[in-house]
Motif scaffolding. Sequence first.
Motif, PDB file in Angstrom:
ATOM      1  N   THR A 123       0.801  -1.221   0.000  1.00 27.21           N
ATOM      2  CA  THR A 123       0.000   0.000   0.000  1.00 27.21           C
ATOM      3  C   THR A 123       0.837   1.276   0.000  1.00 27.21           C
ATOM      4  N   GLY A 124       2.150   1.141   0.142  1.00 28.78           N
ATOM      5  CA  GLY A 124       3.006   2.300   0.332  1.00 28.78           C
ATOM      6  C   GLY A 124       3.247   2.605   1.788  1.00 28.78           C
ATOM      7  N   GLU A 125       2.529   1.926   2.676  1.00 30.95           N
ATOM      8  CA  GLU A 125       2.689   2.125   4.114  1.00 30.95           C
ATOM      9  C   GLU A 125       3.540   1.004   4.710  1.00 30.95           C
ATOM     10  N   ASN A 126       3.950   1.207   5.962  1.00 32.94           N
ATOM     11  CA  ASN A 126       4.632   0.156   6.689  1.00 32.94           C
ATOM     12  C   ASN A 126       3.736  -1.083   6.713  1.00 32.94           C
ATOM     13  N   PRO A 153       5.554   6.204  -7.402  1.00 33.79           N
ATOM     14  CA  PRO A 153       4.160   6.054  -6.974  1.00 33.79           C
ATOM     15  C   PRO A 153       3.474   7.404  -6.764  1.00 33.79           C
ATOM     16  N   PHE A 154       2.150   7.361  -6.623  1.00 29.52           N
ATOM     17  CA  PHE A 154       1.390   8.578  -6.344  1.00 29.52           C
ATOM     18  C   PHE A 154       1.600   9.028  -4.905  1.00 29.52           C
ATOM     19  N   VAL A 155       1.840   8.079  -4.008  1.00 28.30           N
ATOM     20  CA  VAL A 155       2.041   8.392  -2.595  1.00 28.30           C
ATOM     21  C   VAL A 155       3.478   8.040  -2.220  1.00 28.30           C
ATOM     22  N   GLU A 156       3.981   8.706  -1.200  1.00 32.44           N
ATOM     23  CA  GLU A 156       5.323   8.406  -0.724  1.00 32.44           C
ATOM     24  C   GLU A 156       5.341   7.028  -0.084  1.00 32.44           C
ATOM     25  N   ILE A 157       6.338   6.246  -0.430  1.00 31.45           N
ATOM     26  CA  ILE A 157       6.455   4.897   0.105  1.00 31.45           C
ATOM     27  C   ILE A 157       7.039   4.962   1.507  1.00 31.45           C
ATOM     28  N   ASN A 158       6.292   4.456   2.478  1.00 31.43           N
ATOM     29  CA  ASN A 158       6.735   4.473   3.863  1.00 31.43           C
ATOM     30  C   ASN A 158       7.017   3.088   4.412  1.00 31.43           C
ATOM     31  N   GLN A 167      -7.865  -3.386  11.579  1.00 31.17           N
ATOM     32  CA  GLN A 167      -9.223  -3.269  11.052  1.00 31.17           C
ATOM     33  C   GLN A 167      -9.276  -3.803   9.624  1.00 31.17           C
ATOM     34  N   SER A 168     -10.270  -4.612   9.341  1.00 32.46           N
ATOM     35  CA  SER A 168     -10.406  -5.235   8.025  1.00 32.46           C
ATOM     36  C   SER A 168     -10.543  -4.184   6.925  1.00 32.46           C
ATOM     37  N   VAL A 169      -9.848  -4.426   5.817  1.00 33.18           N
ATOM     38  CA  VAL A 169      -9.872  -3.532   4.659  1.00 33.18           C
ATOM     39  C   VAL A 169     -10.569  -4.247   3.510  1.00 33.18           C
ATOM     40  N   GLY A 170     -11.547  -3.591   2.904  1.00 36.59           N
ATOM     41  CA  GLY A 170     -12.298  -4.175   1.805  1.00 36.59           C
ATOM     42  C   GLY A 170     -11.497  -4.254   0.525  1.00 36.59           C
ATOM     43  N   GLU A 171     -11.968  -5.099  -0.379  1.00 35.79           N
ATOM     44  CA  GLU A 171     -11.263  -5.319  -1.643  1.00 35.79           C
ATOM     45  C   GLU A 171     -11.166  -4.047  -2.475  1.00 35.79           C
ATOM     46  N   ASP A 172     -12.243  -3.270  -2.531  1.00 34.04           N
ATOM     47  CA  ASP A 172     -12.222  -2.034  -3.320  1.00 34.04           C
ATOM     48  C   ASP A 172     -11.234  -1.025  -2.750  1.00 34.04           C
ATOM     49  N   THR A 173     -11.196  -0.926  -1.431  1.00 34.02           N
ATOM     50  CA  THR A 173     -10.250  -0.007  -0.794  1.00 34.02           C
ATOM     51  C   THR A 173      -8.820  -0.451  -1.039  1.00 34.02           C
ATOM     52  N   PHE A 174      -8.580  -1.743  -0.952  1.00 37.82           N
ATOM     53  CA  PHE A 174      -7.238  -2.264  -1.191  1.00 37.82           C
ATOM     54  C   PHE A 174      -6.778  -1.942  -2.610  1.00 37.82           C
ATOM     55  N   GLU A 175      -7.698  -1.996  -3.565  1.00 39.25           N
ATOM     56  CA  GLU A 175      -7.356  -1.658  -4.944  1.00 39.25           C
ATOM     57  C   GLU A 175      -6.942  -0.192  -5.055  1.00 39.25           C
ATOM     58  N   VAL A 176      -7.648   0.702  -4.371  1.00 37.40           N
ATOM     59  CA  VAL A 176      -7.276   2.116  -4.372  1.00 37.40           C
ATOM     60  C   VAL A 176      -5.882   2.296  -3.781  1.00 37.40           C
ATOM     61  N   LEU A 177      -5.625   1.661  -2.654  1.00 40.61           N
ATOM     62  CA  LEU A 177      -4.331   1.768  -1.986  1.00 40.61           C
ATOM     63  C   LEU A 177      -3.207   1.234  -2.872  1.00 40.61           C
ATOM     64  N   ARG A 178      -3.470   0.147  -3.576  1.00 42.55           N
ATOM     65  CA  ARG A 178      -2.476  -0.441  -4.474  1.00 42.55           C
ATOM     66  C   ARG A 178      -2.110   0.510  -5.607  1.00 42.55           C
ATOM     67  N   VAL A 179      -3.120   1.078  -6.250  1.00 44.33           N
ATOM     68  CA  VAL A 179      -2.861   1.978  -7.371  1.00 44.33           C
ATOM     69  C   VAL A 179      -2.146   3.237  -6.877  1.00 44.33           C
ATOM     70  N   GLU A 180      -2.555   3.780  -5.742  1.00 43.72           N
ATOM     71  CA  GLU A 180      -1.865   4.939  -5.175  1.00 43.72           C
ATOM     72  C   GLU A 180      -0.384   4.645  -4.963  1.00 43.72           C
ATOM     73  N   ALA A 181      -0.074   3.414  -4.556  1.00 46.56           N
ATOM     74  CA  ALA A 181       1.313   3.021  -4.299  1.00 46.56           C
ATOM     75  C   ALA A 181       2.058   2.649  -5.576  1.00 46.56           C
ATOM     76  N   GLY A 182       1.349   2.634  -6.720  1.00 47.96           N
ATOM     77  CA  GLY A 182       1.985   2.337  -7.998  1.00 47.96           C
ATOM     78  C   GLY A 182       2.446   0.903  -8.138  1.00 47.96           C
ATOM     79  N   ILE A 183       1.750  -0.015  -7.465  1.00 49.87           N
ATOM     80  CA  ILE A 183       2.132  -1.429  -7.493  1.00 49.87           C
ATOM     81  C   ILE A 183       1.349  -2.138  -8.594  1.00 49.87           C
ATOM     82  N   ALA A 184       2.066  -2.628  -9.589  1.00 55.15           N
ATOM     83  CA  ALA A 184       1.425  -3.290 -10.722  1.00 55.15           C
ATOM     84  C   ALA A 184       0.919  -4.670 -10.332  1.00 55.15           C
TER      85      ALA A 184
END
Length: 327
Positions: free
Chosen positions: A160-163, A321-326, A187-204
């Motif tokens: 996700t770009g996060e730790n 990526p769109f977000v800074e990788i942490n 806290q559980s993360v939904g599939e749609d949210t995970f997709e947003v986080l993935r694209v923000e992190a630039g992970i193909a």
Amino acid sequence: MITDYEVVRDGGAGLIDLSASRGRIRVSGSEATLFLNGLMTNDMKSLAANRWMPAVFPTVQGRLIGVVRVVRGSEPSFLIDTETASHDAVLKTISRFTMAGDFKVSDVTAETALLTVQGQTAGEVIEKVFETSASGIPANGVSEVQWQGVTATIIRATHTGENGFDIVVDSSRKAELLQALETAGAQSVGEDTFEVLRVEAGIARFGLDIDETNVVPETNLDDAVSYTKGCYVGQEIIVRIKHRGHPAKKLSGLRFETDTQIESGAIVNSTENQEIGRVTSAVVSPRLGSIGLGYVRYEHLAEGTRVVVGDGINATVTELPFVEING
């Protein structure tokens, strides 16, 4: 109410079950390093115990069979973690060498579970559940711990770009571990949210942003390639593109000037109305708006290049990526 997106992006810990979306293959034997090194882009000889590295299985033409993560624990064996879309192809590629020497391959997808905790406080959750130091695990580190009578493999990795920390455990204990991680604050993360986080992190993602039609240098996977190791399948073409020129196109970020989500597969045109690429993944981010990943021809890759997508939607090429990788 805090959304699952905010949990991951604003200092919490999001919990995602990756068991079904990824496959796991165990490789062992005295000749495992030798055989894998001839089939993969990264240098398996340099992979120390309790570390992991990304790698690609390429064809002789330098095209992708699968993108994997190779995990080496304390035992002299490898765990190959790959996406479901490429799992069968990767398994077939390595299994054909089992009769050639001391090289054993077993598909352990069904008997293992893969969970991940992502976010600023992911380490705190890991420490509560496993009673081990998460901060002591380096960025590409692996730790094997005992949990409730079974071995759990903890892998420091971001999706996700996060730790973040992935946990591989016996599949019979998945429900119990999910509960323990939630009790510890994840806290559980939904599939749609995970997709947003993935694209923000630039992970193909294989099957969406990369597939068997792509050559490795198009895909922003330089960290998965060793340009100093010995011979491997597809090396000549991959090295030639790297040192004698550049790929005709490359995966890049796209910011769309619209409030709606762009369709995957939408054509990318230059401002002179020449087709120069296509969109592979697109989402509407709560904070970044409509964004996506896509291939753009090399001469249009500069940051800020104006393009037109689909039926006249203006867009801008941006570096990933769109977000800074942490992580």
